[in-house]
Scaffold this active site. Structure first.
Site, PDB file in Angstrom:
ATOM      1  N   CYS A 384       0.838  -1.205   0.000  1.00  6.95           N
ATOM      2  CA  CYS A 384       0.000   0.000   0.000  1.00  6.95           C
ATOM      3  C   CYS A 384       0.872   1.254   0.000  1.00  6.95           C
ATOM      4  O   CYS A 384       1.489   1.546  -1.012  1.00  6.95           O
ATOM      5  CB  CYS A 384      -1.008  -0.041   1.137  1.00  6.95           C
ATOM      6  SG  CYS A 384      -2.449   0.976   0.776  1.00  6.95           S
ATOM      7  N   HIS A 510      -3.707  -5.031   0.333  1.00  2.76           N
ATOM      8  CA  HIS A 510      -3.121  -5.571   1.570  1.00  2.76           C
ATOM      9  C   HIS A 510      -3.191  -7.101   1.563  1.00  2.76           C
ATOM     10  O   HIS A 510      -4.138  -7.672   2.095  1.00  2.76           O
ATOM     11  CB  HIS A 510      -3.891  -5.051   2.790  1.00  2.76           C
ATOM     12  CG  HIS A 510      -3.717  -3.592   3.022  1.00  2.76           C
ATOM     13  ND1 HIS A 510      -2.830  -3.091   3.937  1.00  2.76           N
ATOM     14  CD2 HIS A 510      -4.318  -2.525   2.446  1.00  2.76           C
ATOM     15  CE1 HIS A 510      -2.882  -1.769   3.921  1.00  2.76           C
ATOM     16  NE2 HIS A 510      -3.782  -1.402   3.024  1.00  2.76           N
ATOM     17  N   GLU A 512      -1.628  -9.109   3.312  1.00  2.00           N
ATOM     18  CA  GLU A 512      -1.486  -9.654   4.670  1.00  2.00           C
ATOM     19  C   GLU A 512      -2.832 -10.020   5.297  1.00  2.00           C
ATOM     20  O   GLU A 512      -2.912 -10.923   6.116  1.00  2.00           O
ATOM     21  CB  GLU A 512      -0.716  -8.677   5.570  1.00  2.00           C
ATOM     22  CG  GLU A 512      -1.412  -7.372   5.949  1.00  2.00           C
ATOM     23  CD  GLU A 512      -1.260  -6.248   4.924  1.00  2.00           C
ATOM     24  OE1 GLU A 512      -0.938  -6.539   3.743  1.00  2.00           O
ATOM     25  OE2 GLU A 512      -1.476  -5.071   5.291  1.00  2.00           O
TER      26      GLU A 512
HETATM   27  N1  GLN Z   1      -2.028   6.720   2.643  1.00  2.00           N
HETATM   28  C1  GLN Z   1      -2.139   5.945   1.465  1.00  2.00           C
HETATM   29  C2  GLN Z   1      -3.502   6.090   0.796  1.00  2.00           C
HETATM   30  O1  GLN Z   1      -4.450   6.514   1.409  1.00  2.00           O
HETATM   31  C3  GLN Z   1      -1.827   4.491   1.726  1.00  2.00           C
HETATM   32  C4  GLN Z   1      -2.818   3.813   2.631  1.00  2.00           C
HETATM   33  C5  GLN Z   1      -2.317   2.525   3.220  1.00  2.00           C
HETATM   34  O2  GLN Z   1      -1.110   2.262   3.271  1.00  2.00           O
HETATM   35  N2  GLN Z   1      -3.230   1.720   3.749  1.00  2.00           N
HETATM   36  O3  GLN Z   1      -3.653   5.775  -0.360  1.00  2.00           O
END
Ligand code: GLN
Length: 541
Positions: A384, A510, A512
């Site tokens: 992410c 994600h 994970e």
């Molecule tokens: N801050 C980033 C976004 O909003 C990544 C979010 C995250 O790592 N869950 O896109």
């Protein structure tokens, strides 16, 4: 077994952090291993609608389900143990309960009546508990009541448990998790806090059926009998829960203590088959007796609080076992990484994962870490925000766009290689408004991602507002960073990778959240494999 759904409530006494979630997941695992269908639900007594707006320092990781619910991290444990997905219905907070009661009041559903904690709030709680039973998918619903008995916030939940026990008779039971402290000066285990905690439950009208006692030392028969006598439970319903080396050992310990048998007997369910924990024990054995060890750096800004990256560290445990390998995570604070110290900090690592996150703090350290991984050909995995930072790093140092950034960090950047999603532009509310939950992604053949997933369409869970800016895609691909996974509906870039690198993958989603004991996530498994293989090749400085 009768066709009635069985409801098991798990409450906690004496102190918080005794591991109600792991106990609930372990009992569920044992019942599942006996062939029953089980799900677990968590009721959280705080007033936030969900933990999505909470800082990880407050509440650890925010777990995300397929249906896009931002939930308590215990749901992660439930999924990792049971290997079945949870949903919004598996996590309910006081905020959500009150919100729906107040919405009903405004609609006029209670017209003419005074709306009160009992029965309106307790009815809403009971409905949320029974909702999972009504799906017809489960024979057992295990409901974990957050907090500790005696907390003001959890009173309506305990009252709902009292009512349900009364309504459901043998189809409901309460397991109370409590602590038996050890006084080292006298060398004694003390039962009084447990007695008091059960008295408190009794004041609320709830008699626990089983007591699970956390303890550093074995409970002998005398102590178990004493607890049973003072707390009105059967002597075999006093279960010892010794501190375990790993959470994955708890189902096995609970099996030894026959927790599942006591539950089935008390609920009048004939015992038909033994629990089949063969696969689970195989995993445990691999986890406890690794053939190799590999050091992987996890770069994030909450590293002093390991709970903030729970699903990632658990995914490494699953992936490690799949590779017969112990993954030692080196927690690296992103704010501490600089051009000057990066070599010193990373030279002994075989892989680098840059973690998810929000906001500017620690960003430059993450980018420096990624540059080091890219240039030194160390396996790199960006999740992410970690993927977004990899894109920024590549733009700055390979494409030469010196001020490249995400508009999250610098709204005025001239090279917005990561930009706010189109669908986010009109959103002002913070709660539950990110791009959340499961979305499909198409994998390009012949890429690392293809090698990992071995299939064209995958589904992964998301939690973000920003995204790769497709205006730059052609330039990136020309320079060697390709988009190997694309969301088929909107064309959003979900996976990037560097072709000319042993293992350099960034994912907007994600992975994970979907790694379980039975199904370690292929990206983590493959990343750990690459880290093992690269072992000898990396320079040691
Ligand atoms: N801050 C980033 C976004 O909003 C990544 C979010 C995250 O790592 N869950 O896109």
């Amino acid at each position: 077994m009768s066709t009635n759904v069985k409801y098991i409530f798990v409450t906690g006494g004496v102190t918080s952090s005794l591991g109600k979630g792991i106990l609930a997941a372990s009992l569920a695992k044992l019942l599942q291993a006996r062939g029953y269908t089980v799900t677990i639900q968590k009721l959280d007594p705080y007033i936030n609608i969900d933990p999505g707006t909470l800082n990880p320092y407050e509440h650890g990781e925010c777990f995300v389900t397929d249906d896009g619910a931002e939930t308590d991290l215990d749901l992660g444990h439930y999924e990792r143990f049971l290997n079945i997905p949870t949903s919004q219905a598996n996590n309910v907070t006081t905020g959500r309960i009150y919100q729906s009661v107040i919405d009903k009041e405004r609609r006029g559903d209670f017209l003419g009546k005074t709306v009160q904690v009992i029965p309106h709030i307790t009815d809403e709680i009971k409905n949320r508990i029974k909702l999972l039973g009504k799906t017809g998918n489960y024979q057992f619903i295990i409901t974990e009541i957050g907090g500790t008995v005696g907390d003001i916030e959890s009173l309506p939940y305990i009252e709902s448990v009292r009512q349900l026990k009364w309504e459901l008779g043998r189809d409901a039971m309460v397991i109370h998790l409590t602590l038996i402290p050890y006084l080292s000066t006298t060398g004694e285990l003390k039962t009084k806090p447990t007695q008091h905690s059960v008295k408190l439950l009794l004041e609320y009208g709830v008699q626990p059926d089983i007591l699970v006692c956390r303890t550093e030392h074995a409970l002998n028969r005398d102590i178990k009998n004493k607890i049973a006598l003072f707390c009105n439970v059967a002597p075999n319903a006093v279960i010892e829960a010794r501190d375990a080396g790993t959470i994955y050992e708890v189902p096995v310990l609970m099996e030894e203590e026959q927790l599942d048998l006591v539950v089935l007997n008390q609920m009048n369910i004939p015992i038909s088959q033994n629990a089949d924990l063969v696969k689970w024990k195989e995993f445990l054995n691999k986890f406890k007796n690794p053939k190799h060890e590999v050091k992987i750096g996890l770069v994030g800004k909450y590293v002093e609080l390991k709970e903030a990256y729970k699903s990632i560290s658990e995914a490494f445990i699953h992936a490690g076992a799949a590779n017969d390998c112990k993954v030692s995570i080196e927690w690296i604070h992103s704010e501490s990484v600089t051009d000057e110290n990066v070599h010193e900090k990373f030279k002994n690592l075989r892989g680098i994962l840059v973690a998810p996150g929000f906001g500017q703090r620690g960003i430059e350290g993450k980018i420096t870490a990624i540059k080091y991984a890219r240039e030194n050909r160390i396996p790199f995995f960006g999740v992410c925000l970690g993927m977004q930072c990899a894109v920024i790093e590549f733009a700055r140092n390979v494409l030469g766009l010196k001020d490249a950034n995400s508009t999250e960090m610098d709204p005025c950047t001239k090279s917005p290689v990561i930009d706010l999603l189109e669908t986010q532009k009109k959103i002002t509310n913070k709660g539950g408004t990110m791009r959340l939950g499961s979305y499909p992604c198409n994998i390009t053949e012949g890429t690392k991602a293809w090698e990992v997933y071995k299939q064209k369409e995958i589904n992964e869970r998301h939690r973000h507002r920003y995204e790769f800016n497709n205006e730059y895609l052609a330039d990136f691909e020309k320079a060697g960073m390709i988009a190997s996974g694309i969301n088929p509906e909107g064309g959003l870039v979900e996976i990037v990778e560097i072709k000319d690198h042993p293992w350099f993958v960034g994912v907007q989603f994600h992975p994970e959240y979907k790694s379980t004991v039975a199904n370690p996530h292929p990206l983590f498994v493959n990343f750990v494999k690459a880290a093992i293989e690269i072992g000898q090749l990396v320079h040691t400085g």
